[in-house]
Design an enzyme around this catalytic site. Sequence first.
Site, PDB file in Angstrom:
ATOM      1  NE  ARG A 132       6.756  -0.685  10.253  1.00  0.00           N
ATOM      2  CZ  ARG A 132       5.444  -0.369   9.569  1.00  0.00           C
ATOM      3  NH1 ARG A 132       5.474   0.105   8.249  1.00  0.00           N
ATOM      4  NH2 ARG A 132       4.374  -0.896   9.833  1.00  0.00           N
ATOM      5  NE  ARG A 158      -4.381  -0.803  10.146  1.00  0.00           N
ATOM      6  CZ  ARG A 158      -3.339  -0.527   9.423  1.00  0.00           C
ATOM      7  NH1 ARG A 158      -3.037   0.729   8.832  1.00  0.00           N
ATOM      8  NH2 ARG A 158      -2.282  -1.310   9.536  1.00  0.00           N
ATOM      9  NE  ARG A 164       8.031  -2.409   6.331  1.00  0.00           N
ATOM     10  CZ  ARG A 164       6.750  -2.448   6.234  1.00  0.00           C
ATOM     11  NH1 ARG A 164       6.080  -1.599   5.378  1.00  0.00           N
ATOM     12  NH2 ARG A 164       5.980  -3.072   7.189  1.00  0.00           N
ATOM     13  CE  LYS A 214      -1.962  -1.061   3.755  1.00  0.00           C
ATOM     14  NZ  LYS A 214      -1.110  -2.282   4.354  1.00  0.00           N
ATOM     15  NE  ARG A 226       1.997  -4.845  10.977  1.00  0.00           N
ATOM     16  CZ  ARG A 226       3.313  -4.595  10.237  1.00  0.00           C
ATOM     17  NH1 ARG A 226       4.377  -5.393  10.659  1.00  0.00           N
ATOM     18  NH2 ARG A 226       3.357  -3.880   9.401  1.00  0.00           N
TER      19      ARG A 226
END
Length: 218
Positions: A160, A88, A127, A13, A171
């Site tokens: 992260r 969300r 990431r 996203k 998540r």
Amino acid sequence: MIVILLGPPGVGKGTQGKLLCEAEGYEHVSTGDLLRSARREGTPLGLEAKGFMDRGELVPDEIIVGMVREKLQELGPERDVVFDGFPRTVPQAEALSRELNRIGRKVTRVVVMNAEDPILVRRLSGRRSCPECGTVYNVYSSPPEVEGICDKCGAELVHRKDDDPATVQNRLDVYRKQTAPLISYYERKPTVPVVEVDGAQDVDDVQTALRAALQERK
Ligand code: AP5
């Protein structure tokens, strides 16, 4: 254009939202980025959000809705906006609709991005993000020129905290339970076109599919 990018963590996203907004001059509004910047600045909102984010849980709706309302006021009523990671929950979607109604706007597209879990988990494990300028890399698909260093500003890249495997699993569960129901919520609304984009393709192909989905007549 008021576009909502909806999809699980790691589906792309942020990557796709930034590419689209840079090319078209739209405003990219990522609630995750807004919260991370509040945390860096140590604001009360950032401190309140920290525990929820580190556990991979959703930050309470009232905090998020207040933050987005403020952002929309700052942008003014005319801007084209791509929302990334917002709404969300159903209460967030309803609050957005009220805010847009107030300024005579409406959601023009909900783009649902999808990819299988093993792809998402691999992307999140790879990431690396720049804490200074926000550039996002991936050690597998888009590594920086020098390992661990941002190409753009030279800062040290970070992994992260919520990208550790246990939090990623949480998540993904939270997405399924609390956010995925938004897909049928929007599908039931006759005035909001919902389109799907396969997020498992490479970055350029996803961007092409996203642009095509935004142009489809509905
Ligand atoms: P947030 O930052 O929104 O996280 P998320 O939705 O879990 O999404 P991600 O940022 O993990 O993934 P993405 O889909 O943007 O993927 P990206 O493009 O980075 O939220 C974090 C936390 O904040 C939440 O858990 C919650 O606590 C809180 N929060 C935020 N918004 C909230 C809200 N509205 N309500 C309540 N709480 C909220 O890509 C991932 C990686 O893959 C990158 O390395 C990228 O380079 C790579 N990649 C991307 N696309 C491709 C591709 N096509 N091929 C190969 N690699 C790719």
